[in-house]
Design a protein around this motif. Structure first.
Motif, PDB file in Angstrom:
ATOM      1  N   ARG A  44       0.304 -41.507  27.530  1.00 42.26           N
ATOM      2  CA  ARG A  44      -0.747 -41.056  26.614  1.00 42.26           C
ATOM      3  C   ARG A  44      -1.703 -40.120  27.344  1.00 42.26           C
ATOM      4  N   ASN A  45      -2.407 -39.302  26.566  1.00 38.10           N
ATOM      5  CA  ASN A  45      -3.462 -38.441  27.069  1.00 38.10           C
ATOM      6  C   ASN A  45      -4.795 -38.932  26.522  1.00 38.10           C
ATOM      7  N   PRO A  46      -5.904 -38.674  27.219  1.00 34.91           N
ATOM      8  CA  PRO A  46      -7.209 -39.099  26.710  1.00 34.91           C
ATOM      9  C   PRO A  46      -7.498 -38.520  25.334  1.00 34.91           C
ATOM     10  N   ALA A  47      -8.236 -39.260  24.548  1.00 30.99           N
ATOM     11  CA  ALA A  47      -8.538 -38.830  23.177  1.00 30.99           C
ATOM     12  C   ALA A  47      -9.305 -37.520  23.178  1.00 30.99           C
ATOM     13  N   ALA A  48      -8.860 -36.596  22.331  1.00 32.71           N
ATOM     14  CA  ALA A  48      -9.501 -35.283  22.300  1.00 32.71           C
ATOM     15  C   ALA A  48     -10.879 -35.327  21.647  1.00 32.71           C
ATOM     16  N   ASP A  49     -11.102 -36.304  20.730  1.00 28.76           N
ATOM     17  CA  ASP A  49     -12.372 -36.374  20.016  1.00 28.76           C
ATOM     18  C   ASP A  49     -13.370 -37.307  20.683  1.00 28.76           C
ATOM     19  N   GLN A  50     -13.132 -37.723  21.902  1.00 34.98           N
ATOM     20  CA  GLN A  50     -14.045 -38.611  22.603  1.00 34.98           C
ATOM     21  C   GLN A  50     -15.318 -37.851  22.986  1.00 34.98           C
ATOM     22  N   ARG A  51     -16.483 -38.401  22.606  1.00 38.24           N
ATOM     23  CA  ARG A  51     -17.758 -37.758  22.866  1.00 38.24           C
ATOM     24  C   ARG A  51     -18.142 -37.968  24.338  1.00 38.24           C
ATOM     25  N   VAL A  52     -18.652 -36.913  24.937  1.00 40.27           N
ATOM     26  CA  VAL A  52     -19.017 -36.938  26.350  1.00 40.27           C
ATOM     27  C   VAL A  52     -20.453 -36.448  26.494  1.00 40.27           C
ATOM     28  N   ASP A  53     -21.257 -37.184  27.244  1.00 37.77           N
ATOM     29  CA  ASP A  53     -22.611 -36.750  27.578  1.00 37.77           C
ATOM     30  C   ASP A  53     -22.519 -35.868  28.819  1.00 37.77           C
ATOM     31  N   TYR A  54     -22.452 -34.548  28.595  1.00 37.42           N
ATOM     32  CA  TYR A  54     -22.221 -33.626  29.702  1.00 37.42           C
ATOM     33  C   TYR A  54     -23.397 -33.573  30.673  1.00 37.42           C
ATOM     34  N   LEU A  55     -24.597 -33.804  30.187  1.00 32.52           N
ATOM     35  CA  LEU A  55     -25.747 -33.775  31.077  1.00 32.52           C
ATOM     36  C   LEU A  55     -25.681 -34.928  32.082  1.00 32.52           C
ATOM     37  N   SER A  56     -25.377 -36.124  31.595  1.00 27.54           N
ATOM     38  CA  SER A  56     -25.238 -37.268  32.499  1.00 27.54           C
ATOM     39  C   SER A  56     -24.030 -37.095  33.419  1.00 27.54           C
ATOM     40  N   LEU A  57     -22.945 -36.559  32.864  1.00 30.91           N
ATOM     41  CA  LEU A  57     -21.749 -36.332  33.671  1.00 30.91           C
ATOM     42  C   LEU A  57     -22.025 -35.312  34.774  1.00 30.91           C
ATOM     43  N   PHE A  58     -22.790 -34.277  34.464  1.00 30.66           N
ATOM     44  CA  PHE A  58     -23.121 -33.263  35.457  1.00 30.66           C
ATOM     45  C   PHE A  58     -23.973 -33.858  36.582  1.00 30.66           C
ATOM     46  N   ARG A  59     -24.982 -34.642  36.222  1.00 30.15           N
ATOM     47  CA  ARG A  59     -25.831 -35.281  37.243  1.00 30.15           C
ATOM     48  C   ARG A  59     -25.013 -36.219  38.124  1.00 30.15           C
ATOM     49  N   GLU A  60     -24.144 -36.996  37.506  1.00 31.30           N
ATOM     50  CA  GLU A  60     -23.309 -37.917  38.278  1.00 31.30           C
ATOM     51  C   GLU A  60     -22.341 -37.153  39.181  1.00 31.30           C
ATOM     52  N   SER A  61     -21.793 -36.060  38.683  1.00 27.57           N
ATOM     53  CA  SER A  61     -20.861 -35.264  39.486  1.00 27.57           C
ATOM     54  C   SER A  61     -21.552 -34.666  40.702  1.00 27.57           C
ATOM     55  N   VAL A  62     -22.783 -34.175  40.515  1.00 28.84           N
ATOM     56  CA  VAL A  62     -23.531 -33.607  41.635  1.00 28.84           C
ATOM     57  C   VAL A  62     -23.818 -34.678  42.678  1.00 28.84           C
ATOM     58  N   THR A  63     -24.248 -35.854  42.235  1.00 25.46           N
ATOM     59  CA  THR A  63     -24.580 -36.928  43.167  1.00 25.46           C
ATOM     60  C   THR A  63     -23.362 -37.389  43.955  1.00 25.46           C
ATOM     61  N   VAL A  64     -22.266 -37.630  43.260  1.00 28.29           N
ATOM     62  CA  VAL A  64     -21.044 -38.091  43.917  1.00 28.29           C
ATOM     63  C   VAL A  64     -20.499 -37.018  44.856  1.00 28.29           C
ATOM     64  N   SER A  65     -20.545 -35.761  44.430  1.00 30.67           N
ATOM     65  CA  SER A  65     -20.031 -34.674  45.266  1.00 30.67           C
ATOM     66  C   SER A  65     -20.836 -34.541  46.550  1.00 30.67           C
ATOM     67  N   LEU A  66     -22.155 -34.700  46.458  1.00 30.62           N
ATOM     68  CA  LEU A  66     -22.991 -34.636  47.660  1.00 30.62           C
ATOM     69  C   LEU A  66     -22.636 -35.742  48.642  1.00 30.62           C
ATOM     70  N   LYS A  67     -22.425 -36.950  48.139  1.00 30.94           N
ATOM     71  CA  LYS A  67     -22.050 -38.061  49.023  1.00 30.94           C
ATOM     72  C   LYS A  67     -20.701 -37.802  49.683  1.00 30.94           C
ATOM     73  N   GLN A  68     -19.749 -37.318  48.909  1.00 34.37           N
ATOM     74  CA  GLN A  68     -18.427 -37.048  49.476  1.00 34.37           C
ATOM     75  C   GLN A  68     -18.470 -35.930  50.515  1.00 34.37           C
ATOM     76  N   LEU A  69     -19.259 -34.901  50.256  1.00 37.72           N
ATOM     77  CA  LEU A  69     -19.360 -33.796  51.206  1.00 37.72           C
ATOM     78  C   LEU A  69     -20.089 -34.209  52.474  1.00 37.72           C
ATOM     79  N   MET A  70     -21.041 -35.136  52.373  1.00 34.61           N
ATOM     80  CA  MET A  70     -21.700 -35.627  53.579  1.00 34.61           C
ATOM     81  C   MET A  70     -20.704 -36.356  54.480  1.00 34.61           C
ATOM     82  N   SER A  71     -19.789 -37.105  53.885  1.00 28.94           N
ATOM     83  CA  SER A  71     -18.748 -37.771  54.675  1.00 28.94           C
ATOM     84  C   SER A  71     -17.837 -36.748  55.339  1.00 28.94           C
TER      85      SER A  71
END
Length: 361
Positions: free
Chosen positions: A174-201
């Motif tokens: 199966r593929n993820p549902a195409a009509d699934q609602r996403v909070d892009y603002l929260s996703l963007f903040r989380e992506s920046v935070t996680v990416s910074l931690k990974q890059l520090m490692s």
């Protein structure tokens, strides 16, 4: 198991003693590693880390993945999401493939066997590194870099086909549902935070291996003659860290340099291996298949290059080799511009989406 632990602990102890014995060289190597990370690695990887964390949540990207599932399943025995990992990993280079594989598995968009198969062939060198920095900057032969990159990519494709047959296990249908609602603002903040931690490692690993390489060089110059020290330094640099090994390899001439560089890039160095381990160590993904695939690729891509050169002889170049870091540094402003531009573009889109969402209420 204890025997291996004793070897590892003894290695760290020896390096610690050498750090105390050569404090000036240790500090200089640390500063060089930090400069490399701050000026090159971070600006070039950060936007890719953020965007690759957001892309799998976009509906039309999932539709794109579903379309490519018809190709990925019979060829690589993975779901359509593997197409995103393969394309991004092949174009962006280390360690984007490992990061995307780990992210997709955490979000339950691929199965564990899918992740195990993807990790074997989606973490390769980027065309910018092989064509621009190595072939163009070091060898003054950009056309040779195109051939090297294609041989490197073909080797990964063959490994992916083999991994799809040898690593057993089901793939997600199966593929993820195409009509699934996403909070892009929260996703963007989380992506920046996680990416910074990974890059520090990753930055810590680069600094550590920069010190290790400097200490190995210092040790070789003190115990070995110049003739043998250069060869041993070539091998150890290629094993420990990729850019230093490639810089030493291009001092050879003709196709011999290309073969050595391809072998080093395909193995990718222990620094890259440790970066991959940082992404998969808390996931049910084994490191052993990845290690075996890199060892096999280290032989396979030079063999493909040899077969190509037998049918199409490569013209010799008399231009002198240049310093790889000098060529990479010439693109720092471009990387910084890309980083700022991508962040500003994403911020504008997210603010616009946020404004639209508020206007509805």
């Amino acid at each position: 198991m204890k025997y291996k632990e004793h070897i590892v602990s003894l290695t760290f102890l020896i390096f610690f003693i050498f750090m105390l014995y050569y404090p000036d060289q240790t500090i200089d190597a640390s500063l060089n590693g930090m400069k490399l990370f701050a000026e090159i690695i971070f600006p070039s990887l950060f936007p890719f880390f953020v965007l690759t964390a957001i892309l799998p949540s976009i509906s039309w990207v999932n539709q794109f993945a579903g379309f490519f599932g018809h190709l990925m399943r019979p060829v690589f025995n993975v779901s359509g999401q593997g197409a995103l990992v393969f394309i991004a990993g092949s174009l962006s280079g280390f360690p984007i493939g490992a990061k995307m594989t780990a992210d997709l598995l955490k979000n339950h968009k691929i199965s564990i066997p899918d992740a195990q198969r993807l990790i074997c062939y989606t973490n390769g060198a980027s065309p910018m590194f092989l064509i621009g920095a190595v072939a163009g900057g070091l060898m003054n032969r950009p056309s040779l870099g195109i051939i090297m990159f294609l041989c490197h990519l073909c080797g990964n494709i063959l490994i992916g086909i083999a991994a799809g047959r040898l690593i057993k296990g089901p793939s997600l249908k199966r593929n993820p549902a195409a009509d699934q609602r996403v909070d892009y603002l929260s996703l963007f903040r989380e992506s920046v935070t996680v990416s910074l931690k990974q890059l520090m490692s990753i930055g810590g690993l680069i600094v550590f291996f920069s010190v290790c390489i400097q200490l190995v060089k210092q040790l070789l110059t003190s115990i070995a003659s110049d003739q043998y020290a250069e060869k041993i330094q070539l091998i150890t640099s290629g094993i420990l860290e990729l850019s230093n090994g490639v810089d030493a390899a291009v001092r050879f001439s003709g196709a011999e340099a290309a073969l050595i560089v391809l072998a080093m890039v395909s193995f990718s160095g222990l620094c890259i291996h440790m970066q991959v381990i940082t992404f998969i160590h808390q996931l049910p993904i084994s490191y052993k298949p990845y290690l075996l695939s890199r060892l096999f690729h280290m032989v396979l891509s030079p063999v493909i290059f040899l077969i190509y050169s037998l049918f199409i002889p490569l013209p010799e170049s008399t231009l002198p080799a240049e310093d790889v870091m000098g060529q990479i540094n010439s693109g720092i402003n471009v990387y910084q511009f890309i980083t700022v531009s991508v962040l500003l573009f994403c911020s504008m889109i997210l603010l616009h989406l946020r404004y639209i969402q508020k206007s509805r209420y």
